[in-house]
Design a protein around this motif. Structure first.
Motif, PDB file in Angstrom:
ATOM      1  N   ARG A 183      28.366  85.707 107.768  1.00 40.50           N
ATOM      2  CA  ARG A 183      28.901  84.817 106.585  1.00 40.50           C
ATOM      3  C   ARG A 183      29.078  83.486 107.014  1.00 40.50           C
ATOM      4  O   ARG A 183      29.289  83.486 108.360  1.00 40.50           O
ATOM      5  N   ARG A 184      29.161  82.645 106.305  1.00 39.15           N
ATOM      6  CA  ARG A 184      29.758  81.284 106.633  1.00 39.15           C
ATOM      7  C   ARG A 184      30.983  81.319 107.250  1.00 39.15           C
ATOM      8  O   ARG A 184      32.055  81.634 106.419  1.00 39.15           O
ATOM      9  N   SER A 185      31.048  80.847 108.231  1.00 39.07           N
ATOM     10  CA  SER A 185      32.593  81.057 108.812  1.00 39.07           C
ATOM     11  C   SER A 185      32.532  80.043 110.313  1.00 39.07           C
ATOM     12  O   SER A 185      31.540  79.741 110.787  1.00 39.07           O
ATOM     13  N   GLN A 205      30.229  81.751 112.569  1.00 38.96           N
ATOM     14  CA  GLN A 205      28.870  81.260 112.576  1.00 38.96           C
ATOM     15  C   GLN A 205      28.358  79.868 113.023  1.00 38.96           C
ATOM     16  O   GLN A 205      27.437  79.654 113.759  1.00 38.96           O
ATOM     17  N   VAL A 206      29.286  78.953 112.709  1.00 43.28           N
ATOM     18  CA  VAL A 206      29.015  77.490 113.205  1.00 43.28           C
ATOM     19  C   VAL A 206      29.170  77.503 114.901  1.00 43.28           C
ATOM     20  O   VAL A 206      28.190  77.122 115.453  1.00 43.28           O
ATOM     21  N   ASP A 260      20.980  84.923 105.078  1.00 42.13           N
ATOM     22  CA  ASP A 260      22.082  85.303 104.277  1.00 42.13           C
ATOM     23  C   ASP A 260      22.480  86.674 104.231  1.00 42.13           C
ATOM     24  O   ASP A 260      21.742  87.510 104.058  1.00 42.13           O
TER      25      ASP A 260
END
Length: 172
Positions: free
Chosen positions: A71-73, A76-77, A94
């Motif tokens: 998930r975007r977090s 992830q970055v 996704d």
């Protein structure tokens, strides 16, 4: 932890900025009007360094793709930065996509590594993604899932150039 010297024209400016602004908030998760979680540039740098060291030690080579099923977090970055720093490139998926999509992306990219987070790992339960290896990224680093990986004897600095692939996106 062995440190890699930043010798690349793709990642060096990013790493320099992470170090320069290490105390500033980089990512915030907001629900409604309330900030529920945040991370500084320094925390991103620290986590990406841990992930990079593990990926390089476990045979990620320049030009290798890594599937991101996260998930975007912050995780992830940090994973994206770590992969670039190690010389690989990332293919984000996704997590709302059906899990059946992952094996076809593994085949199409030739990726041997899938990075997940604690929220996406349950979707992989019972799925055969071999020969790909799965690792769970959390704020404390990288943990291997489903068995041991062969660890390489040394972590050598890898040259990454602007002409190298950084990201591969698949659309529906």
């Amino acid at each position: 932890m062995e440190s890699l010297r930043y010798m690349n024209d793709l990642v060096e400016p990013l790493m320099s900025a992470l170090e320069r602004y290490s105390a500033r908030i980089a990512i915030s998760e907001v629900r409604g009007a309330e900030r529920v979680d945040s991370a500084s540039f320094g925390e991103i740098h620290e986590l990406s360094s841990l992930i990079r060291s593990e990926l390089v030690g476990y045979s990620l080579q320049p030009g290798d793709p890594v599937i991101l099923y996260q998930r975007r977090s912050l995780e992830q970055v940090a994973s994206m930065i770590a992969i670039l720093e190690a010389g690989g490139y990332f293919c984000p998926i996704d997590p709302r996509m059906p899990i059946t999509y992952v094996p076809s992306l593994l085949a199409r990219t030739g990726s041997g590594i899938v990075l997940v987070d604690e929220s996406t790992l349950p979707a992989l339960d019972g799925k055969d993604l071999s020969p790909a290896r799965i690792a769970v990224v959390s704020r404390t680093g990288l943990s291997l899932y489903g068995g041991a990986w062969r660890r390489e004897a040394s972590c050598l600095a890898k040259m990454v150039h602007l002409r190298d692939t950084a990201c591969c996106l698949f659309t529906s």
